[in-house]
Design a protein around this motif. Structure first.
Motif, mmCIF file in Angstrom:
data_model
loop_
_atom_site.group_PDB
_atom_site.id
_atom_site.type_symbol
_atom_site.label_atom_id
_atom_site.label_comp_id
_atom_site.label_asym_id
_atom_site.label_seq_id
_atom_site.Cartn_x
_atom_site.Cartn_y
_atom_site.Cartn_z
ATOM 1 N N ARG A 202 0.843 -1.202 0.000
ATOM 2 C CA ARG A 202 0.000 0.000 0.000
ATOM 3 C C ARG A 202 0.874 1.245 0.000
ATOM 4 O O ARG A 202 0.583 2.219 -0.691
ATOM 5 N N LEU A 203 1.946 1.223 0.789
ATOM 6 C CA LEU A 203 2.855 2.358 0.841
ATOM 7 C C LEU A 203 3.524 2.583 -0.513
ATOM 8 O O LEU A 203 3.604 3.722 -0.992
ATOM 9 N N ASP A 204 3.939 1.515 -1.141
ATOM 10 C CA ASP A 204 4.558 1.637 -2.466
ATOM 11 C C ASP A 204 3.560 2.197 -3.477
ATOM 12 O O ASP A 204 3.917 3.045 -4.298
ATOM 13 N N GLN A 205 2.302 1.774 -3.391
ATOM 14 C CA GLN A 205 1.260 2.285 -4.279
ATOM 15 C C GLN A 205 1.029 3.777 -4.041
ATOM 16 O O GLN A 205 0.888 4.556 -4.989
ATOM 17 N N LEU A 206 0.990 4.195 -2.763
ATOM 18 C CA LEU A 206 0.819 5.617 -2.441
ATOM 19 C C LEU A 206 1.969 6.454 -3.001
ATOM 20 O O LEU A 206 1.756 7.534 -3.553
ATOM 21 N N LEU A 207 3.180 5.945 -2.852
ATOM 22 C CA LEU A 207 4.346 6.668 -3.356
ATOM 23 C C LEU A 207 4.307 6.780 -4.876
ATOM 24 O O LEU A 207 4.638 7.834 -5.433
ATOM 25 N N LEU A 208 3.896 5.712 -5.542
ATOM 26 C CA LEU A 208 3.780 5.747 -7.000
ATOM 27 C C LEU A 208 2.742 6.785 -7.425
ATOM 28 O O LEU A 208 2.979 7.579 -8.338
ATOM 29 N N GLU A 209 1.595 6.813 -6.745
ATOM 30 C CA GLU A 209 0.553 7.786 -7.067
ATOM 31 C C GLU A 209 1.049 9.212 -6.825
ATOM 32 O O GLU A 209 0.772 10.116 -7.632
ATOM 33 N N GLN A 210 1.773 9.431 -5.732
ATOM 34 C CA GLN A 210 2.316 10.757 -5.452
ATOM 35 C C GLN A 210 3.289 11.186 -6.546
ATOM 36 O O GLN A 210 3.255 12.325 -7.006
ATOM 37 N N GLN A 211 4.142 10.272 -6.967
ATOM 38 C CA GLN A 211 5.109 10.593 -8.016
ATOM 39 C C GLN A 211 4.402 10.989 -9.303
ATOM 40 O O GLN A 211 4.740 12.002 -9.927
ATOM 41 N N LEU A 212 3.392 10.227 -9.691
ATOM 42 C CA LEU A 212 2.662 10.527 -10.921
ATOM 43 C C LEU A 212 1.938 11.869 -10.830
ATOM 44 O O LEU A 212 1.934 12.653 -11.788
ATOM 45 N N LEU A 213 1.345 12.145 -9.676
ATOM 46 C CA LEU A 213 0.647 13.425 -9.500
ATOM 47 C C LEU A 213 1.627 14.596 -9.536
ATOM 48 O O LEU A 213 1.327 15.640 -10.123
ATOM 49 N N LEU A 214 2.780 14.447 -8.903
ATOM 50 C CA LEU A 214 3.777 15.525 -8.933
ATOM 51 C C LEU A 214 4.263 15.786 -10.355
ATOM 52 O O LEU A 214 4.483 16.940 -10.741
ATOM 53 N N GLU A 215 4.425 14.727 -11.134
ATOM 54 C CA GLU A 215 4.819 14.914 -12.530
ATOM 55 C C GLU A 215 3.737 15.681 -13.294
ATOM 56 O O GLU A 215 4.045 16.561 -14.098
ATOM 57 N N GLN A 216 2.465 15.388 -13.014
ATOM 58 C CA GLN A 216 1.365 16.104 -13.668
ATOM 59 C C GLN A 216 1.340 17.574 -13.247
ATOM 60 O O GLN A 216 1.110 18.454 -14.079
ATOM 61 N N VAL A 217 1.573 17.833 -11.958
ATOM 62 C CA VAL A 217 1.609 19.220 -11.480
ATOM 63 C C VAL A 217 2.746 19.967 -12.181
ATOM 64 O O VAL A 217 2.577 21.109 -12.606
ATOM 65 N N GLY A 218 3.893 19.316 -12.338
ATOM 66 C CA GLY A 218 5.011 19.935 -13.041
ATOM 67 C C GLY A 218 4.656 20.281 -14.477
ATOM 68 O O GLY A 218 5.009 21.359 -14.980
ATOM 69 N N LEU B 157 11.060 15.782 -7.100
ATOM 70 C CA LEU B 157 9.930 16.334 -7.846
ATOM 71 C C LEU B 157 9.228 17.432 -7.052
ATOM 72 O O LEU B 157 8.853 18.467 -7.613
ATOM 73 N N ALA B 158 9.063 17.210 -5.752
ATOM 74 C CA ALA B 158 8.403 18.210 -4.917
ATOM 75 C C ALA B 158 9.208 19.505 -4.891
ATOM 76 O O ALA B 158 8.636 20.602 -4.969
ATOM 77 N N ARG B 159 10.520 19.406 -4.810
ATOM 78 C CA ARG B 159 11.373 20.609 -4.856
ATOM 79 C C ARG B 159 11.248 21.308 -6.210
ATOM 80 O O ARG B 159 11.127 22.528 -6.279
ATOM 81 N N ALA B 160 11.280 20.538 -7.283
ATOM 82 C CA ALA B 160 11.178 21.126 -8.627
ATOM 83 C C ALA B 160 9.819 21.797 -8.830
ATOM 84 O O ALA B 160 9.746 22.892 -9.397
ATOM 85 N N VAL B 161 8.753 21.170 -8.343
ATOM 86 C CA VAL B 161 7.416 21.740 -8.469
ATOM 87 C C VAL B 161 7.322 23.035 -7.657
ATOM 88 O O VAL B 161 6.764 24.029 -8.131
ATOM 89 N N ALA B 162 7.879 23.027 -6.451
ATOM 90 C CA ALA B 162 7.848 24.236 -5.618
ATOM 91 C C ALA B 162 8.607 25.374 -6.294
ATOM 92 O O ALA B 162 8.154 26.525 -6.302
#
Length: 149
Positions: free
Chosen positions: A6-22, A89-94
Motif C-alpha cells: 500500500r505504501l509503495d502504491q501511495l508513493l507511485l501515485e504521489q510521483q505521478l501526480l507531482l509529474e502532472q503538477v510539473g 519532484l516536490a522541490r522542482a514543483v515548488a
C-alpha cells in the motif's frame, strides 16, 4: 493490500501526480509568457485539484507510517529510490510554482504601470518625459531636439 504494498502504491501515485503538477506549471508558464491568459483559470483549477489529491495521499502515507507525534525508526518508503524521486519532484514543483508567481508579479507590475500611464498618474520613481497631452516636457534631461532646421 499489505502495508508495504500500500505504501509503495501511495508513493507511485504521489510521483505521478507531482509529474502532472510539473507539466501543468510548465503549461501555466507558457500561457503567461505567450499571452494565453484564457487558459489560466482551467490550469489553476487542475493544479488545485491535483494538490488536494496529493495532500490526501500524503495524509494516507503518514497514517500508514504511524500516528502523528509518534517517534519511529526509519521504515519502508523513507529512503527508497521512489521516495527520493518524490522529494526531488516536490522541490522542482515548488521552484516552478515560485517562478510562475514571480512572472505573475512582474506582469501585474507592468500592467499597473501601463494603466498608470494611461490614467496620467505620475510615476514617483521614474522620469516623466511627456506631459498629459503628449507634449515633450521642457528641461527634461532626455528631451533634446533631434535636429534643427
Amino acid at each position: 493490500m499489505a502495508q508495504p504494498d500500500r505504501l509503495d502504491q501511495l508513493l507511485l501515485e504521489q510521483q505521478l501526480l507531482l509529474e502532472q503538477v510539473g507539466q501543468i506549471l510548465q503549461s501555466e508558464l507558457d500561457a503567461l509568457v505567450g499571452g494565453g491568459i484564457d487558459q489560466l483559470p482551467d490550469l489553476a483549477e487542475r493544479k488545485a485539484s491535483l494538490c488536494a489529491e496529493l495532500e490526501r495521499l500524503e495524509q494516507a502515507r503518514i497514517g500508514l507510517l504511524g500516528a502523528p507525534g509518534q517517534v519511529r525508526q526509519a521504515g519502508p518508503g523513507d529512503d527508497t529510490e521512489r521516495a527520493r524521486k518524490i522529494r526531488e519532484l516536490a522541490r522542482a514543483v515548488a521552484q516552478a510554482n515560485q517562478r510562475n508567481g514571480l512572472v505573475v508579479s512582474a506582469l501585474l507590475r507592468n500592467t499597473q504601470g501601463a494603466l498608470d500611464i494611461l490614467r496620467g498618474i505620475p510615476n514617483p520613481g521614474g522620469a516623466t518625459v511627456y506631459g498629459p497631452y503628449g507634449q515633450a516636457l521642457a528641461g527634461h534631461p532626455s528631451s533634446k531636439p533631434l535636429a534643427s532646421a
